[in-house]
Write an enzyme that holds these catalytic residues in place. Structure first.
Site, short mmCIF file in Angstrom:
data_model
loop_
_atom_site.label_atom_id
_atom_site.label_comp_id
_atom_site.label_asym_id
_atom_site.label_seq_id
_atom_site.Cartn_x
_atom_site.Cartn_y
_atom_site.Cartn_z
N GLU A 1 0.85 -1.20 0.00
CA GLU A 1 0.00 0.00 0.00
C GLU A 1 0.88 1.25 0.00
O GLU A 1 1.84 1.31 0.76
CB GLU A 1 -0.90 0.02 1.24
CG GLU A 1 -1.91 1.16 1.15
CD GLU A 1 -2.82 1.23 2.38
OE1 GLU A 1 -3.98 1.62 2.19
OE2 GLU A 1 -2.37 0.94 3.50
N GLY B 1 3.43 2.01 11.14
CA GLY B 1 3.12 1.24 12.36
C GLY B 1 2.73 -0.18 12.01
O GLY B 1 3.22 -1.14 12.58
N ALA B 2 1.83 -0.33 11.04
CA ALA B 2 1.33 -1.66 10.68
C ALA B 2 0.59 -1.58 9.35
O ALA B 2 0.33 -0.51 8.83
CB ALA B 2 0.40 -2.17 11.77
N MET B 3 0.23 -2.76 8.81
CA MET B 3 -0.47 -2.82 7.52
C MET B 3 -1.52 -3.93 7.54
O MET B 3 -1.27 -5.02 8.04
CB MET B 3 0.56 -3.09 6.41
CG MET B 3 -0.04 -3.28 5.03
SD MET B 3 -0.95 -1.82 4.47
CE MET B 3 -2.12 -2.57 3.36
N GLU B 4 -2.70 -3.61 6.97
CA GLU B 4 -3.88 -4.46 7.12
C GLU B 4 -4.05 -5.56 6.08
O GLU B 4 -5.17 -6.00 5.83
CB GLU B 4 -5.13 -3.58 7.10
CG GLU B 4 -5.45 -2.90 5.76
CD GLU B 4 -4.90 -1.50 5.60
OE1 GLU B 4 -5.43 -0.74 4.77
OE2 GLU B 4 -3.94 -1.12 6.32
N ASN B 5 -2.97 -6.04 5.43
CA ASN B 5 -3.12 -7.09 4.41
C ASN B 5 -4.13 -8.13 4.90
O ASN B 5 -4.05 -8.60 6.03
CB ASN B 5 -1.79 -7.81 4.18
CG ASN B 5 -0.62 -6.85 4.09
OD1 ASN B 5 -0.61 -5.96 3.27
ND2 ASN B 5 0.35 -7.01 4.98
N HIS C 1 -6.96 -1.37 15.10
CA HIS C 1 -7.01 -0.61 13.85
C HIS C 1 -6.90 -1.54 12.64
O HIS C 1 -7.73 -1.50 11.74
CB HIS C 1 -5.84 0.40 13.86
CG HIS C 1 -5.79 1.30 12.68
ND1 HIS C 1 -6.24 2.60 12.71
CD2 HIS C 1 -5.33 1.11 11.41
CE1 HIS C 1 -6.06 3.16 11.53
NE2 HIS C 1 -5.50 2.27 10.72
N GLU C 2 -5.89 -2.42 12.67
CA GLU C 2 -5.68 -3.30 11.51
C GLU C 2 -6.83 -4.31 11.35
O GLU C 2 -7.20 -4.66 10.23
CB GLU C 2 -4.33 -4.04 11.61
CG GLU C 2 -3.12 -3.13 11.76
CD GLU C 2 -3.10 -1.95 10.80
OE1 GLU C 2 -3.57 -2.08 9.65
OE2 GLU C 2 -2.64 -0.86 11.20
N HIS D 1 -9.82 -2.79 9.73
CA HIS D 1 -9.62 -2.70 8.28
C HIS D 1 -10.07 -3.96 7.54
O HIS D 1 -10.31 -3.92 6.34
CB HIS D 1 -8.14 -2.51 7.96
CG HIS D 1 -7.69 -1.09 7.92
ND1 HIS D 1 -8.34 -0.12 7.19
CD2 HIS D 1 -6.60 -0.47 8.48
CE1 HIS D 1 -7.68 1.04 7.31
NE2 HIS D 1 -6.64 0.84 8.09
#
Length: 863
Positions: free
Chosen positions: A92, A226-230, A262-263, A266
């Site tokens: 992303e 911070g992080a990613m929602e794959n 949060h993730e 998503h």
């Protein structure tokens, strides 16, 4: 068409072919590349027919990316010091094209079938579970993953590593696993339990089952955001996922819980229903940020997340008050502009206006609308208006219900039904929300918040029983353009000295009047600051509120107090109030004990001190520092140097002690020195309370030996949990050589991880000895920084705005303008540069106007 155009970036295509559905022979095609557009065109020998199925096959090779995006290389060291390599993805917004040729836009959703070859010692992860593994040779295994659901390219993910994992099954039967480097798997338990609770919560809340059989959470040693929602494989910076109950602070627990929330939000907002294009990114991010609070307050009530929501709205207001801000929904075209959307406006402001909408519609109506939205658009893409149209429909039955509730009788003294169907309520009960017996036009209201930038300033003038209201756009800035033409639909709320029942009034015009049932001593608008607007009280309105705080501040909520502190300083910036009035309000803080108002007081006063510290000709900065310390002295002295108390008490202790020690409050410094000496004597084996560590390290790092000792511990595997605390302490050194070394190492990335460099540069820039160093470092390494973190990224923006936020002289302004205008056009156009310039101009003006006044006020108000 004769050509198929796909996205491709740094991929070397060696062969491409097209096969028609029925034909068995593949035709080779010519490949053209357009590097600037990150595209390739596959040219067929004869035109492809509409309605016909074709299969494209492309052979290509590429190197693992050296930055933090695409399919990139990450490394870590084991406890024994052995360097190990892994590969992970971050796609992303526009980096899937660095791993495979694709239609790399969110509206092109597809199913993905992934196969990965690896060595037997490694394990491969992707969005879906492995269906089978085939041994190809003794040193090569091929993993076949199940086909994904229909999704956007930016959510595809894969990792090849030697990670270890722990797993649990949720109440709804989803397998959750947390993956980390082998030595840190014992820090994964908290995240696993939190993820199980949160995923169960979301399945119930959205009434839509999580559609995949598993959800993996992986901690990646090198990770930029911070992080990613794959989907099915969320990835995290280690500090955003790992938690050590022995060593981690309360703020770390809060941070980890919020990021997981949060993730996982998503997985519905973003993954199941995706914005059509990046201009509506907030439909993903604002929601995920808002849902963090909704979910964590239910699943982890002990963390009291509602205490921290306001901070986000204040952060949003900070950028949104500049002319360089942008509407929440804003057109973007190229990758750098797309990256710039990942900012405080999309995230923080997005979540704040949703919170305001929840307060306006009630939690139940909002939830009903969200569920309808997710159900209607599952596996599809949406635009801003799709959400508002659904919200409007969701609120119809409720508005009728409220209407009946509010107007039981005509002509009674409290309610009078006018001919236009309005109910003129004077004192309605708080659950009687809004006053029109027709549809609430949510779209008309919310368009005013998402399609125009900035936010309203509401000016309140009380004359007897009449409260006169006026709205205008709040805007800082030297030559701020006219704000005419800006109008918001503002859901106003207020309480008065006579009634703590929340009254509601939807203001849709430039000016309006509310009639109170009786005269009041004070009125406070924007109750708990649930609305995204600030309020100015004309005449003696502020004096009455300042008096209220002085005499009995607990009459209004701690959020109300924090919002008054924020608003009063915002009004000084636009010359609506004098700085001495704002300082008068801060005097009450001597008696404040709640976290939000205390931190807000510090957030307003410390930056003023920093501006003055930079050019302290006459000791005013020192006086201001003493004033701030005296304001919080009783509270600081009360802090126990331990980890006891609630999450809020622990977070407050962490902030207060760090503030006191960094600003040389002697009792704090002495205590911290004592702890540091003991800790050093034990060679770092002594266990320090988690919430006082940062203060202890900050004091210890002030001597050269202490700094070197801290660095020696920082390099050890054992202290990984405390990496960020130690970095902060190391960057507070007064030695220019040490600060320079720290930034250089961050760029090299072997001792200090490059992902931490943006924070370190900003820390260094905030110290008197590092201010100039950091600026020189940025100028000399601009190209390398952009290459690592990408043009337009949040990391680059944070460096630019963080580094210059305390500049307040004309020569600094000239230097900043000169350097950035010398860059190529793409860099010079960045929004963060406009923000930095506006902020410096604002600081110059502020200092010119207020320096002498602060000096006088401090002389007259010695605590």
């Amino acid at each position: 068409t004769g050509a198929v155009v796909l996205h491709s970036k740094r991929l070397h295509i060696t062969r491409a072919a097209i096969e028609a559905g029925s034909a068995r022979s593949a035709q080779k095609v010519r490949v053209l590349e357009h590097q600037a557009f990150e595209q390739v065109a596959l040219l067929a020998a004869e035109p492809l027919q509409a309605g016909q199925y074709y299969t494209l096959s492309i052979q290509y090779f590429a190197n693992l990316s050296e930055s933090f995006h695409g399919f990139y290389k990450s490394t870590y060291r084991t406890q024994e010091g052995e360097l190990r390599v892994l590969a992970a993805t971050q796609f992303e917004p526009t980096a899937a094209r660095m791993a495979f040729p694709c239609f790399d836009e969110p509206a092109f959703k597809a199913r993905f079938l992934i196969t990965i070859r690896r060595e037997p010692k490694h394990l491969a992860l992707s969005n879906m579970p492995i269906v089978k593994s085939v041994t190809i040779t003794p040193w090569l295994v091929e993993d076949h993953f199940d086909t994904t659901v229909k999704m956007s390219t930016y959510l595809v993910a894969f990792i090849v590593s030697d990670f270890k994992s722990i797993s649990k099954i949720t109440g709804h039967g989803v397998k959750i696993s947390v993956y980390t480097v082998p030595d840190k798997i014992n820090q994964a338990h908290y995240a696993l339990d939190a993820a199980v609770k949160l995923l169960d919560f979301y399945e119930d809340y959205f009434s839509i089952p999580y559609p995949l059989p598993k959800q993996d959470l992986a901690a990646i040693p090198d990770f930029q955001s911070g992080a990613m929602e794959n989907w099915g494989l969320t990835t995290y910076q280690e500090s955003a996922l790992l938690y050590d109950p022995e060593k981690s602070s309360a703020s770390s627990k809060l941070w980890v819980t919020m990021i997981i929330a949060h993730e996982l939000a998503h997985q519905w907002f973003g993954n199941l229903v995706t914005m059509e294009w990046w201009d509506d990114l907030w439909l993903n991010e604002g929601f995920a940020m808002f849902m963090e609070f909704v979910s964590v307050s239910v699943t982890h009530p002990e963390l009291r997340v509602e205490d921290y929501f306001l901070r986000r709205c204040f952060d949003a207001i900070e950028v949104d008050s500049l002319n360089s801000s942008h509407p929440i929904s804003t057109p973007v075209e190229d990758p750098a502009q797309i990256l710039e959307m990942f900012d405080n406006v999309s995230y923080q402001k997005g979540s704040c206006i949703l919170n305001m909408l929840r307060d306006y519609l009630t939690a139940d109506v909002l939830k009903a609308g969200l569920v309808q939205y997710l159900q209607k658009y599952s596996y599809q893409n949406t635009k801003n208006e799709d959400l508002w149209n659904i919200m409007t429909n969701a609120s119809i039955p409720y508005s009728l219900m409220f209407f009946n509730f509010i107007c039981p009788t005509v002509g009674s003294d409290k309610n009078e039904l006018q001919g236009d169907g309005f109910c003129r309520t004077q004192q309605s009960s708080s659950n009687a929300h809004w006053t029109k017996g027709e549809t609430l036009d949510v779209k008309a209201m919310m368009d005013t918040w998402t399609l125009q930038k900035g936010f309203p300033l509401v000016t309140v003038t009380v004359r007897g029983k009449n409260v006169h209201l006026q709205q205008e756009r709040y805007m800082k800035g030297v030559n701020s353009p006219s704000s005419t033409g800006y109008l918001w639909h503002i859901p106003l709320t207020y309480i008065t000295s006579k009634s703590d029942t929340v009254q509601r009034f939807l203001m849709t015009t430039k000016a309006d009047v509310i009639i109170l049932p009786e005269e009041v001593e004070w009125v406070k608008f924007n109750v708990d600051m649930n609305g995204y607007y600030i309020v100015h009280y004309e005449d003696d309105g502020w004096d009455r509120l300042i008096n209220l705080l002085k005499e009995n501040h607990t009459v209004i909520s701690s959020n109300d107090r924090a919002s008054l502190i924020n608003n009063v300083f915002q009004l000084v910036s636009i010359k609506k109030l004098s700085i001495s009035k704002a300082f008068d309000l801060t005097l009450y803080l001597k008696h404040e004990r709640q976290i939000m108002p205390v931190l807000q007081g510090m957030n307003e006063l410390i930056p003023i001190y920093r501006l003055m510290e930079r050019r302290d000709m006459d000791g005013t900065a020192k006086q201001l520092k003493e004033y701030i310390i005296n304001l919080f002295k009783d509270l600081i002295d009360k802090q126990s140097w331990s980890d006891e108390g609630s999450a809020s008490e622990r977070l407050l202790r962490d902030s207060l002690l760090l503030f006191a020690c960094v600003h040389r409050y002697q009792p704090c410094v002495d205590k911290a020195k004592g702890y540091f000496t003991e800790w050093q004597k034990s060679n770092g084996t002594l266990s320090l309370p988690a919430d006082v560590k940062t203060a202890v390290y900050a004091v210890g790092a002030q001597t050269s030996e202490g700094w070197d000792f801290l660095l020696s511990k920082y390099r050890l595997h054992l202290f990984n949990v405390e990496r960020e605390n130690i970095e902060l302490a190391l960057s507070l050194s007064r030695s220019k050589d040490k600060l320079q070394w720290l930034m250089d190492q961050g760029l090299r990335g072997d001792i200090v991880r490059t992902q931490d460099l943006p924070r370190i540069i900003v820390f260094v820039a905030k110290t008197p000895s590092g201010c100039h160093l950091a600026w020189t470092f940025l100028k000399e390494n601009w190209d390398k920084i952009v290459e690592k973190f990408e043009l337009g990224s949040n990391s680059v923006a944070n460096i630019v705005t963080g580094l210059t936020s305390q500049y307040s002289t004309r020569s600094q302004l000239a230097q900043v303008k000169e350097f950035f205008s010398s860059l190529e056009e793409k860099s010079a156009r960045l929004r963060c540069i406009q923000q930095a310039i506006e902020t410096i101009e604002d600081n110059i003006q502020w200092m010119d106007r207020n320096f002498e006044k602060v000096k006088t006020w401090l002389q007259n108000n010695q605590l």
